[in-house]
Design a protein around this motif. Structure first.
Motif, PDB file in Angstrom:
ATOM      1  N   VAL B  29       0.857  -0.922  -0.043  1.00 46.02           N
ATOM      2  CA  VAL B  29       0.105   0.108  -0.136  1.00 46.02           C
ATOM      3  C   VAL B  29       0.802   1.293   0.081  1.00 46.02           C
ATOM      4  CG1 VAL B  29      -1.643  -0.883   1.176  1.00 46.02           C
ATOM      5  CG2 VAL B  29      -0.270   0.013   2.477  1.00 46.02           C
ATOM      6  N   VAL B  95      -4.809   1.896   6.246  1.00 43.55           N
ATOM      7  CA  VAL B  95      -4.127   1.787   4.990  1.00 43.55           C
ATOM      8  C   VAL B  95      -5.063   2.284   3.992  1.00 43.55           C
ATOM      9  CG1 VAL B  95      -2.505  -0.091   5.905  1.00 43.55           C
ATOM     10  CG2 VAL B  95      -4.627  -0.439   4.401  1.00 43.55           C
ATOM     11  N   ARG B  97      -6.458   1.368   0.026  1.00 43.31           N
ATOM     12  CA  ARG B  97      -6.328   0.209  -0.462  1.00 43.31           C
ATOM     13  C   ARG B  97      -6.895   0.233  -1.824  1.00 43.31           C
ATOM     14  NH1 ARG B  97      -4.218  -4.880   0.661  1.00 43.31           N
ATOM     15  NH2 ARG B  97      -5.502  -6.492  -0.401  1.00 43.31           N
TER      16      ARG B  97
END
Lengths: 115, 115
Positions: B29, B95, B97
């Motif tokens: 990521v 994160v 994505r």
């Protein structure tokens, strides 16, 4: 600075009923994203639904839908056919990508689904 | 969604000590984020961790107190330094994505209690 307001600290609904959680936000930006996250007791944050500000159509994910009113800066979450597993803290969040990808969260609404 | 793990899941620490929290993602990521959730409160972004560059800190958070590492595209650490009871919180990493930079998924969190 953007602010996100959730005016309902706590709500309850009976199983199988429908409930609407309120969220308002303040911004001078035109392009942004809005989110609802769910945080069950002692568990991680789960993305429920997202809405792009440039889209007029309200987002829907199974039993979850939003009522996005851009002019009113309102972004409410409707949960249909409530289930016991929907009991959680629900956070509304705002993101202005012009200033990075930080999520600005409201204070949350604690939802209790009762049998 | 991403599979995100955090270590430790919880810890009890003495004041004046430091704790390093790890965040591992199951795929690469670009952006990773660290949030703090104080007891009964909403989430506040601490910093954005980018691979190959210094972390970007939000107002009110400094590198000396919350040093962050990002050695590769699947891993990051947050250290809470010289802890005091006011640092007792849940620390969460998130994160982006799937190329959707504006959508974040959260890890399970690290519950920290400082005595």
């Amino acid at each position: 600075a953007q602010t996100v307001t959730q005016s309902q600290p706590e709500m309850s609904v009976q199983e199988a009923e429908t409930v609407t959680l309120s969220c308002t936000y303040d911004t001078s930006e035109n392009n942004y994203y809005l989110f609802w996250y769910k945080q069950p007791p002692s568990r991680q944050m789960i993305l429920v639904i997202r809405q792009e500000a440039y889209k007029q159509q309200n987002a829907t994910e199974n039993r979850f839908s939003v009522n996005f009113q851009k002019a009113a800066k309102s972004f409410s979450l409707k949960i249909s056919d409530s289930q016991l597993g929907d009991t959680a803290m629900y956070f509304c969040a705002f993101m202005n990508t012009n200033s990075g990808y930080a999520l600005n969260f409201g204070k949350g609404t604690s939802l209790l689904v009762t049998p | 969604s991403a599979v995100i793990s955090q270590k430790p899941s919880r810890d009890i620490c003495q004041r004046g000590t430091s704790l390093t929290i790890q965040c591992q993602v199951d795929s690469q990521v670009t952006m990773m984020f660290w949030y703090r959730q104080q007891p009964g409160q909403s989430l506040t972004l601490i910093a954005t961790a980018n691979q190959g560059s210094e972390a970007t800190y939000e107002s009110g958070f400094v590198i000396d107190k919350f040093p962050i590492s990002r050695p590769n595209l699947t891993f990051s650490t947050l250290t809470v330094s010289n802890m005091s009871p006011e640092d007792s919180s849940i620390y969460l990493c998130s994160v982006e994505r799937g190329g959707l930079m504006e959508t974040q998924y959260f890890g399970p969190g690290t519950r920290l209690l400082v005595l």
